[in-house]
Scaffold this motif. Structure first.
Motif, PDB file in Angstrom:
ATOM      1  N   UNK A   1       0.993  -1.141  -0.087  1.00 55.97           N
ATOM      2  CA  UNK A   1      -0.050   0.021   0.122  1.00 55.97           C
ATOM      3  C   UNK A   1       0.864   1.301   0.061  1.00 55.97           C
ATOM      4  N   UNK A   2       2.124   1.150   0.971  1.00 54.65           N
ATOM      5  CA  UNK A   2       2.747   2.333   0.570  1.00 54.65           C
ATOM      6  C   UNK A   2       3.591   2.781  -0.539  1.00 54.65           C
ATOM      7  N   UNK A   3       3.467   1.761  -1.293  1.00 50.14           N
ATOM      8  CA  UNK A   3       4.336   2.034  -2.666  1.00 50.14           C
ATOM      9  C   UNK A   3       3.176   2.765  -3.585  1.00 50.14           C
ATOM     10  N   UNK A   4       2.001   2.763  -3.302  1.00 53.20           N
ATOM     11  CA  UNK A   4       0.806   3.503  -3.912  1.00 53.20           C
ATOM     12  C   UNK A   4       0.623   4.914  -3.436  1.00 53.20           C
ATOM     13  N   UNK A   5       1.252   5.102  -2.054  1.00 53.70           N
ATOM     14  CA  UNK A   5       1.388   6.560  -1.562  1.00 53.70           C
ATOM     15  C   UNK A   5       2.247   6.570  -0.361  1.00 53.70           C
ATOM     16  N   UNK A   6       3.290   6.701  -0.912  1.00 51.74           N
ATOM     17  CA  UNK A   6       4.480   6.909   0.041  1.00 51.74           C
ATOM     18  C   UNK A   6       4.409   8.076   1.069  1.00 51.74           C
ATOM     19  N   UNK A   7       3.786   8.925   0.837  1.00 42.40           N
ATOM     20  CA  UNK A   7       3.982  10.237   1.561  1.00 42.40           C
ATOM     21  C   UNK A   7       2.736  10.233   2.909  1.00 42.40           C
ATOM     22  N   UNK A   8       2.250   9.056   2.893  1.00 45.70           N
ATOM     23  CA  UNK A   8       1.099   8.975   4.163  1.00 45.70           C
ATOM     24  C   UNK A   8       1.786   8.876   5.429  1.00 45.70           C
ATOM     25  N   UNK A   9       0.969   9.078   6.359  1.00 45.46           N
ATOM     26  CA  UNK A   9       1.669   9.068   7.803  1.00 45.46           C
ATOM     27  C   UNK A   9       1.531   7.471   8.493  1.00 45.46           C
TER      28      UNK A   9
END
Length: 322
Positions: A99-107
């Protein structure tokens, strides 16, 4: 990315090995596993060491302090929190990392969960499914089939009971530290309050799959409605005093939940014979002309047999959460 698993444990020897086994079974192995032994009097520390975990032993100060100790000691840039009696699905970390590869900027990244009892019986297959209509109505555009990004609207999910328990969370360590970690003065709902401060610094991703097994005990705080309500009221008080510490809109999102918690706890006060305490809580909740719950509790608090009236209200569904 480096992932540190942080497990706060107090007299957890009986269940800790199952929990650690679920960590060892991850298809994406974490870089380290830290068990903070919070002043246990059993062999929690020894069992953790036998599994190869790094053990930090501290005096008993509570779960929030133990989690903070683990986060501060972690070497990873992401921290996966895990309670000492919960179980992870083998794909939990792998799917969150994806999931983080899709939105690496999340907290942070959370996931769905299922609830089970000690005998293994699953009492709730999916928390999100149980609240599907609310979740779908409030979740912004999906990044992928089963990954939803929650911006400020995610606060409304939390305010209506869409909880993301600590064991579901993969959190950026630098943000967890920057927020001050868990509030060590709180004994209930400290996870809600912590996440609200994290969300002030970034969005939350949710993997829509039950990758956590949340163990239900007869003494679980989640089974203590009055205690949970008190925790939510404490959150609302903190939101009011220091709104700058929390995600924008958090105070407004939790206003209705605080009011319901006050009304529900007024009902508990009535059943305990404390009509005066009930009226104090109702005064804090504030009168709304068309709210039958408030009026039922107000009437019950003025009657000699108020506790009976409150129980009747429960049976008729006046207590039903909105």
């Amino acid at each position: 990315m480096r992932i540190s698993v942080v497990i706060a444990a107090y007299n957890a020897a009986g269940l800790l090995e199952q929990t650690l086994a679920s960590v060892a079974a991850q298809t994406l192995a974490p870089d380290e596993v830290i068990v903070v032994d919070d002043g246990s009097t059993d062999d929690t520390a020894k069992r953790a060491e036998n599994f190869g975990a790094r053990v930090i032993s501290t005096p008993n100060r509570g779960v929030s302090a133990a989690r903070n100790t683990g986060i501060a000691s972690a070497t990873g840039d992401w921290v996966a929190l895990l309670d000492a009696d919960d179980l992870w699905h083998p794909e939990k970390l792998a799917r969150q990392a994806h999931a983080l590869t899709l939105a690496p900027d999340v907290a942070a990244v959370a996931c769905d969960l299922y609830q089970f009892r000690g005998d293994g019986e699953v009492t709730l297959p999916s928390l999100i499914a149980s609240r599907r209509a609310r979740y779908d109505a409030l979740t912004p555009q999906l990044l992928q089939r089963d990954v939803g990004r929650l911006d400020g609207m995610g606060l409304r999910l939390m305010s209506i009971g869409m909880a993301f328990f600590p064991s579901t969370l993969l959190v950026r360590r630098d943000l967890a530290l920057a927020t001050g970690g868990f509030d060590e003065d709180m004994r209930r709902c400290e996870d809600y309050e912590f996440l609200l401060r994290v969300l002030a610094r970034g969005d939350l991703l949710v993997v829509d799959a039950p990758l956590l097994g949340y163990r239900i005990h007869s003494t679980s705080l989640s089974n203590n409605a009055e205690g949970m309500n008190s925790g939510l009221i404490s959150i609302a008080e903190r939101l009011s005093r220091h709104p700058e510490r929390y995600a924008p809109g958090a105070a407004q999102a939790f206003a209705s939940r605080e009011r319901l918690a006050l009304i529900e706890n007024a009902g508990f006060r009535i059943k305990q014979g404390d009509a005066g305490g009930a009226r104090t809580l109702l005064a804090r909740a504030g009168e709304i002309e068309r709210d039958p719950r408030w009026w039922m509790m107000k009437l019950a608090s003025l009657m000699p047999n108020g506790s009976i009236a409150a129980l009747s209200a429960l049976k008729r569904g006046v207590w039903r959460r909105s």
